[in-house]
Design a protein around this motif. Structure first.
Motif, mmCIF file in Angstrom:
data_model
loop_
_atom_site.group_PDB
_atom_site.id
_atom_site.type_symbol
_atom_site.label_atom_id
_atom_site.label_comp_id
_atom_site.label_asym_id
_atom_site.label_seq_id
_atom_site.Cartn_x
_atom_site.Cartn_y
_atom_site.Cartn_z
ATOM 1 N N ALA A 181 0.829 -1.211 0.000
ATOM 2 C CA ALA A 181 0.000 0.000 0.000
ATOM 3 C C ALA A 181 0.860 1.257 0.000
ATOM 4 N N ARG A 182 1.948 1.245 0.746
ATOM 5 C CA ARG A 182 2.843 2.402 0.756
ATOM 6 C C ARG A 182 3.449 2.644 -0.629
ATOM 7 N N GLU A 183 3.930 1.552 -1.240
ATOM 8 C CA GLU A 183 4.566 1.699 -2.549
ATOM 9 C C GLU A 183 3.558 2.112 -3.621
ATOM 10 N N GLU A 184 2.353 1.563 -3.549
ATOM 11 C CA GLU A 184 1.327 1.942 -4.518
ATOM 12 C C GLU A 184 0.915 3.400 -4.335
ATOM 13 N N THR A 185 0.838 3.853 -3.093
ATOM 14 C CA THR A 185 0.496 5.259 -2.838
ATOM 15 C C THR A 185 1.544 6.177 -3.462
ATOM 16 N N ARG A 186 2.826 5.869 -3.213
ATOM 17 C CA ARG A 186 3.895 6.694 -3.795
ATOM 18 C C ARG A 186 3.845 6.657 -5.319
ATOM 19 N N GLU A 187 3.650 5.455 -5.867
ATOM 20 C CA GLU A 187 3.651 5.296 -7.327
ATOM 21 C C GLU A 187 2.514 6.080 -7.971
ATOM 22 N N ARG A 188 1.321 5.990 -7.393
ATOM 23 C CA ARG A 188 0.158 6.658 -7.993
ATOM 24 C C ARG A 188 0.260 8.184 -7.872
ATOM 25 N N LEU A 189 1.056 8.661 -6.920
ATOM 26 C CA LEU A 189 1.174 10.103 -6.720
ATOM 27 C C LEU A 189 2.225 10.757 -7.616
ATOM 28 N N LYS A 190 2.991 9.942 -8.329
ATOM 29 C CA LYS A 190 4.016 10.510 -9.198
ATOM 30 C C LYS A 190 3.365 11.404 -10.250
ATOM 31 N N GLY A 191 3.800 12.638 -10.303
ATOM 32 C CA GLY A 191 3.250 13.570 -11.278
ATOM 33 C C GLY A 191 1.947 14.224 -10.861
ATOM 34 N N ALA A 192 1.433 13.878 -9.675
ATOM 35 C CA ALA A 192 0.172 14.468 -9.215
ATOM 36 C C ALA A 192 0.386 15.930 -8.834
ATOM 37 N N GLY A 193 -0.529 16.785 -9.262
ATOM 38 C CA GLY A 193 -0.434 18.204 -8.959
ATOM 39 C C GLY A 193 -0.993 18.536 -7.587
ATOM 40 N N PRO A 194 -0.834 19.778 -7.159
ATOM 41 C CA PRO A 194 -1.289 20.204 -5.819
ATOM 42 C C PRO A 194 -2.784 19.997 -5.581
ATOM 43 N N LEU A 195 -3.611 20.291 -6.585
ATOM 44 C CA LEU A 195 -5.056 20.158 -6.401
ATOM 45 C C LEU A 195 -5.447 18.701 -6.171
ATOM 46 N N ARG A 196 -4.886 17.817 -6.986
ATOM 47 C CA ARG A 196 -5.182 16.387 -6.823
ATOM 48 C C ARG A 196 -4.750 15.898 -5.451
ATOM 49 N N ARG A 197 -3.595 16.332 -4.999
ATOM 50 C CA ARG A 197 -3.113 15.917 -3.677
ATOM 51 C C ARG A 197 -4.035 16.435 -2.570
ATOM 52 N N ARG A 198 -4.485 17.659 -2.692
ATOM 53 C CA ARG A 198 -5.347 18.231 -1.660
ATOM 54 C C ARG A 198 -6.690 17.489 -1.603
ATOM 55 N N ILE A 199 -7.231 17.175 -2.769
ATOM 56 C CA ILE A 199 -8.514 16.466 -2.810
ATOM 57 C C ILE A 199 -8.371 15.082 -2.205
ATOM 58 N N ASN A 200 -7.338 14.358 -2.624
ATOM 59 C CA ASN A 200 -7.165 12.996 -2.121
ATOM 60 C C ASN A 200 -6.761 12.970 -0.652
ATOM 61 N N ALA A 201 -6.038 13.991 -0.219
ATOM 62 C CA ALA A 201 -5.699 14.085 1.208
ATOM 63 C C ALA A 201 -6.964 14.170 2.045
ATOM 64 N N LEU A 202 -7.931 14.937 1.559
ATOM 65 C CA LEU A 202 -9.195 15.096 2.283
ATOM 66 C C LEU A 202 -10.010 13.805 2.253
ATOM 67 N N VAL A 203 -10.024 13.120 1.110
ATOM 68 C CA VAL A 203 -10.746 11.851 0.989
ATOM 69 C C VAL A 203 -10.181 10.814 1.963
ATOM 70 N N VAL A 204 -8.857 10.696 1.995
ATOM 71 C CA VAL A 204 -8.202 9.718 2.878
ATOM 72 C C VAL A 204 -8.461 10.055 4.349
ATOM 73 N N ALA A 205 -8.364 11.334 4.686
ATOM 74 C CA ALA A 205 -8.597 11.748 6.077
ATOM 75 C C ALA A 205 -10.033 11.476 6.501
ATOM 76 N N GLY A 206 -10.983 11.726 5.597
ATOM 77 C CA GLY A 206 -12.383 11.434 5.907
ATOM 78 C C GLY A 206 -12.599 9.952 6.142
ATOM 79 N N ALA A 207 -11.982 9.126 5.281
ATOM 80 C CA ALA A 207 -12.090 7.673 5.452
ATOM 81 C C ALA A 207 -11.486 7.250 6.789
#
Length: 304
Positions: free
Chosen positions: A209-235
């Motif tokens: 899960a750690r490696e997949e998280t890092r891999e999927r985030l490669k090239g992700a912009g600030p907006l995508r990171r902020r949205i997914n950060a909120l989704v993960v925190a809510g979960a």
């Protein structure tokens, strides 16, 4: 430039394949069959706890001080069963997210084969938790209705880093608790065995899960990171706040309303949760998934 990018991609693919192959080999060498490994036949010995007392939601409160040892043991058995039941609920979500992620992908890919191995592990774990909860004399604890429905939405919509980071959050919190419980001789032996099995096998799942998280985030912009950060925190908020069902107190023979009040204000339990998540929060921060908005959710769940 194009050649350099292609080389980087090839190197990343080779590294991912190597990790998946190592996880597959580890699974072949060290996995358990809970049907054989856990002592299901010996009747429950009520002189034991179901979890380390220090992890009880009432430990450190005035109510805990008033309780008899028998009441404390009865409570920790219900608490352990509730945590296991929440684990089953989230493992069902996890399996569906992983299957959806690898649907129609290359079956010869080691990562694909590892994903199926992980799903098989989770199926065994869910059955093991269910049998363990039943042996502890607990009912089928479930999250609140609105949380169940939110889970339906999450498992259908979450993808990429949001799915794998949420998987990691759930597994990391359980891992720290269960490492304490499996070493604690005050905990009933069959529960210690269950915890040991889960810790050993989930260590591989968390690495993936750690490696997949890092891999999927490669090239992700600030907006995508902020949205997914909120989704993960809510979960994370709904997973952790569902671990200790409100009915555990009445089922342990306690005053439910008083127990709920004291558990809500229990600073010791909040501190235990925060300490268990220190490494997880450091990882999320390193991935850009610990934003101000996300931190607010983690604070509400007492994870930070």
């Amino acid at each position: 430039m194009t050649g350099a990018i292609a080389e980087d991609r090839d190197a990343a693919t080779a590294e991912r394949d190597d990790m998946a192959n190592r996880l597959l080999r580890s699974s072949e060498e060290l996995s358990y069959d809970p049907v054989e490994a856990v002592d299901w036949e010996t009747p429950l010995d009520t002189s034991f706890h179901g979890a380390s007392p220090e992890w009880s939601t009432l430990y450190g409160t005035s109510y805990w001080d008033e309780m008899t040892e028998e009441q404390r043991r009865a409570l920790t058995r219900q608490e352990a069963a509730s945590v296991a039941s929440t684990g089953i609920w989230f493992e069902m979500i996890l399996q569906q997210m992983v299957i959806r992620d690898f649907y129609a992908k290359d079956a010869t890919d080691p990562a694909f084969q590892w994903a199926l191995t992980e799903i098989a592990d989770e199926c065994r774990h869910s059955i093991m938790f269910a049998r363990g909860a039943a042996k502890l004399g607990a009912p089928a604890y479930r999250p609140k209705r609105h949380v169940i429905e939110l889970g339906r939405v999450f498992k259908a919509a979450a993808f990429g880093e949001a799915a794998y980071a949420a998987i990691l959050v759930a597994e990391e919190v359980l891992d720290v608790m269960q490492r304490d419980w499996m070493r604690d001789e005050r905990v009933v032996p069959f529960v210690r065995t269950i915890n040991n099995i889960h810790v050993v096998e989930e260590s591989r799942h968390m690495k993936f899960a750690r490696e997949e998280t890092r891999e999927r985030l490669k090239g992700a912009g600030p907006l995508r990171r902020r949205i997914n950060a909120l989704v993960v925190a809510g979960a994370a908020y709904f997973i952790v706040t569902s671990m200790w069902n409100s009915k555990i107190y009445a089922n342990a023979g306690l005053d439910e309303q008083r127990a709920l009040r004291e558990a809500k204000d229990n600073e010791h339990h909040k501190a235990m949760l925060r300490s268990s998540c220190a490494g997880l929060m450091e990882f999320l921060d390193s991935c850009g998934l610990l934003t101000r908005e996300a931190t607010a959710f983690y604070k509400r769940a007492h994870l930070i």
